[in-house]
Motif scaffolding. Sequence first.
Motif, PDB file in Angstrom:
ATOM      1  N   UNK A  87      16.468  10.257   2.486  1.00  0.00           N
ATOM      2  CA  UNK A  87      15.293  10.949   1.944  1.00  0.00           C
ATOM      3  C   UNK A  87      14.155   9.962   1.717  1.00  0.00           C
ATOM      4  N   UNK A  88      14.083   8.942   2.554  1.00  0.00           N
ATOM      5  CA  UNK A  88      12.955   8.016   2.583  1.00  0.00           C
ATOM      6  C   UNK A  88      12.068   8.388   3.760  1.00  0.00           C
ATOM      7  N   UNK A  89      10.786   8.641   3.490  1.00  0.00           N
ATOM      8  CA  UNK A  89       9.869   9.085   4.541  1.00  0.00           C
ATOM      9  C   UNK A  89       8.643   8.178   4.569  1.00  0.00           C
ATOM     10  N   UNK A  90       8.287   7.753   5.769  1.00  0.00           N
ATOM     11  CA  UNK A  90       7.177   6.814   5.940  1.00  0.00           C
ATOM     12  C   UNK A  90       5.993   7.480   6.630  1.00  0.00           C
ATOM     13  N   UNK A  91       4.798   6.965   6.321  1.00  0.00           N
ATOM     14  CA  UNK A  91       3.588   7.416   6.995  1.00  0.00           C
ATOM     15  C   UNK A  91       2.629   6.233   7.106  1.00  0.00           C
ATOM     16  N   UNK A  92       1.954   6.154   8.241  1.00  0.00           N
ATOM     17  CA  UNK A  92       1.066   5.019   8.500  1.00  0.00           C
ATOM     18  C   UNK A  92      -0.172   5.062   7.595  1.00  0.00           C
TER      19      UNK A  92
ATOM     20  N   UNK B  63      -6.959   2.961   4.416  1.00  0.00           N
ATOM     21  CA  UNK B  63      -6.537   2.712   3.045  1.00  0.00           C
ATOM     22  C   UNK B  63      -5.674   3.786   2.432  1.00  0.00           C
ATOM     23  N   UNK B  64      -5.313   4.833   3.207  1.00  0.00           N
ATOM     24  CA  UNK B  64      -4.494   5.917   2.664  1.00  0.00           C
ATOM     25  C   UNK B  64      -3.379   6.299   3.640  1.00  0.00           C
ATOM     26  N   UNK B  65      -2.312   6.800   3.061  1.00  0.00           N
ATOM     27  CA  UNK B  65      -1.226   7.357   3.863  1.00  0.00           C
ATOM     28  C   UNK B  65      -1.079   8.831   3.509  1.00  0.00           C
ATOM     29  N   UNK B  66      -1.048   9.681   4.536  1.00  0.00           N
ATOM     30  CA  UNK B  66      -0.973  11.125   4.321  1.00  0.00           C
ATOM     31  C   UNK B  66       0.424  11.635   4.663  1.00  0.00           C
ATOM     32  N   UNK B  67       0.979  12.440   3.763  1.00  0.00           N
ATOM     33  CA  UNK B  67       2.317  13.011   3.952  1.00  0.00           C
ATOM     34  C   UNK B  67       2.227  14.524   3.908  1.00  0.00           C
TER      35      UNK B  67
ATOM     36  N   UNK C 262      -1.449   9.162  -0.562  1.00  0.00           N
ATOM     37  CA  UNK C 262      -1.102   7.990  -1.372  1.00  0.00           C
ATOM     38  C   UNK C 262      -2.007   6.833  -0.965  1.00  0.00           C
ATOM     39  N   UNK C 263      -2.570   6.161  -1.928  1.00  0.00           N
ATOM     40  CA  UNK C 263      -3.375   4.973  -1.659  1.00  0.00           C
ATOM     41  C   UNK C 263      -2.464   3.844  -1.181  1.00  0.00           C
ATOM     42  N   UNK C 264      -2.989   3.034  -0.279  1.00  0.00           N
ATOM     43  CA  UNK C 264      -2.203   1.913   0.248  1.00  0.00           C
ATOM     44  C   UNK C 264      -1.784   0.964  -0.856  1.00  0.00           C
TER      45      UNK C 264
ATOM     46  N   UNK D 249       8.281   8.509  -0.737  1.00  0.00           N
ATOM     47  CA  UNK D 249       7.177   8.525   0.223  1.00  0.00           C
ATOM     48  C   UNK D 249       6.630   7.116   0.324  1.00  0.00           C
ATOM     49  N   UNK D 250       6.693   6.530   1.519  1.00  0.00           N
ATOM     50  CA  UNK D 250       6.437   5.112   1.696  1.00  0.00           C
ATOM     51  C   UNK D 250       5.230   4.894   2.613  1.00  0.00           C
ATOM     52  N   UNK D 251       4.104   4.459   2.093  1.00  0.00           N
ATOM     53  CA  UNK D 251       2.979   4.083   2.951  1.00  0.00           C
ATOM     54  C   UNK D 251       3.372   2.858   3.776  1.00  0.00           C
ATOM     55  N   UNK D 252       3.065   2.900   5.063  1.00  0.00           N
ATOM     56  CA  UNK D 252       3.497   1.824   5.958  1.00  0.00           C
ATOM     57  C   UNK D 252       2.304   1.292   6.739  1.00  0.00           C
ATOM     58  N   UNK D 253       2.213  -0.030   6.803  1.00  0.00           N
ATOM     59  CA  UNK D 253       1.192  -0.664   7.623  1.00  0.00           C
ATOM     60  C   UNK D 253       1.698  -0.684   9.056  1.00  0.00           C
ATOM     61  N   UNK D 254       1.141   0.136   9.908  1.00  0.00           N
ATOM     62  CA  UNK D 254       1.642   0.301  11.273  1.00  0.00           C
ATOM     63  C   UNK D 254       0.969  -0.620  12.281  1.00  0.00           C
ATOM     64  N   UNK D 255       0.039  -1.449  11.863  1.00  0.00           N
ATOM     65  CA  UNK D 255      -0.650  -2.349  12.795  1.00  0.00           C
ATOM     66  C   UNK D 255       0.254  -3.501  13.195  1.00  0.00           C
TER      67      UNK D 255
END
Length: 362
Positions: free
Chosen positions: A259-264, A268-272, A328-330, A356-362
């Motif tokens: 139940x860990x979910x990531x979004x790029x 400066x923000x990650x949207x889920x 979520x703010x980075x 909910x995990x903001x992820x740096x996708x670069x």
Amino acid sequence: MKLSHIILSIFALLVFASCDNEDVDDLSQTTTADLIAEESNLFDLLDQVVKDDPNEVDITCIDFIYSFIVIVYNEDLQIISSQTVSNDGEFSTILGNIEANQFINVSFPITSELEDGTTFQVNNKEELEAAILACKAEEEEELINECTGLFLECVWEVALPDDVAFSTYTNAVFDNEDDGTTDLYYRGVSYNGTWTVYLIEGELHININLQGEGDVQSAWNFDWKTVIQSNDTMTITNDEGVSFVLNKECDEANYCKTLDFESCIIDGEASFTLSDYDDCVIIIAAPQQEVDEVTGEVSPLVEWGITYYDSQSDADAAINILADQYIISATAGTQVVYARIENPETLEYTVAAINLIPEDCE
């Protein structure tokens, strides 16, 4: 050149054309060492080459070129039949009718042809057996490599055979590594272990050994007879008769591990999108169907209602439902939200925390 590319060419077997005194003298020289006994390993190998039985292990890397004559001897080394065979089916029928203590005869040398057109001779039954065994070993190695390669492709999700109504392990996921380790993800928990592919008497097996002790380990720590249906599906069966279907899944959206979910992070923000996680929440955290211990009947499926909240207390009270789009703010890092899983008929519910995990996708 691989022996699996050999086309074994048999142009003639021993032919007896008459029964004059000279032939009788020749027959008197025949010994069991010259013949292939029904109980011999070579006889069994020949049977595997020519048979076509989906329930048996066949050797497919060698083909006979027809027609030729097969001569059958009884236990007293007397000829009881001589028959021309024109295909694998006829040869297999003859072999299938050979009784205990009987023999067949094959004349040597036998010419064998490689794929590039070069030929060599098999001069006796020992060389014939060695050639088939070498071919069989290479074929078995290819089968092991095929299964190993498949098992390393993506992940494999557990499903049920058509005749099984329920298992708690449906939708569990095996994530395998090339060093022989595996993680079984079941109900959001990872169980570490090992996996090994090998053959037992020509049958493909996968040995699964999860670390620790418990119900999960007891359910999975077996040698599983394995049948590969396609590049995407295999069936495994243990010695207790329990079977599972394993389906290859390469798209992370189609299976659930935790139940860990990531979004790029973008600008400066990650949207889920919270509703995207409904299926995984149900698979991992919703109460499962129940099986009546007396009748074996399985309780009906529930169409669970899923809503999300910022806190456990809000989820318990079913107040302050979160909007489907959650930002979520980075700089905020991982946020925990709470999924309320409710039976709309009974209003019974359970709450599960998701990350909910903001992820740096670069």
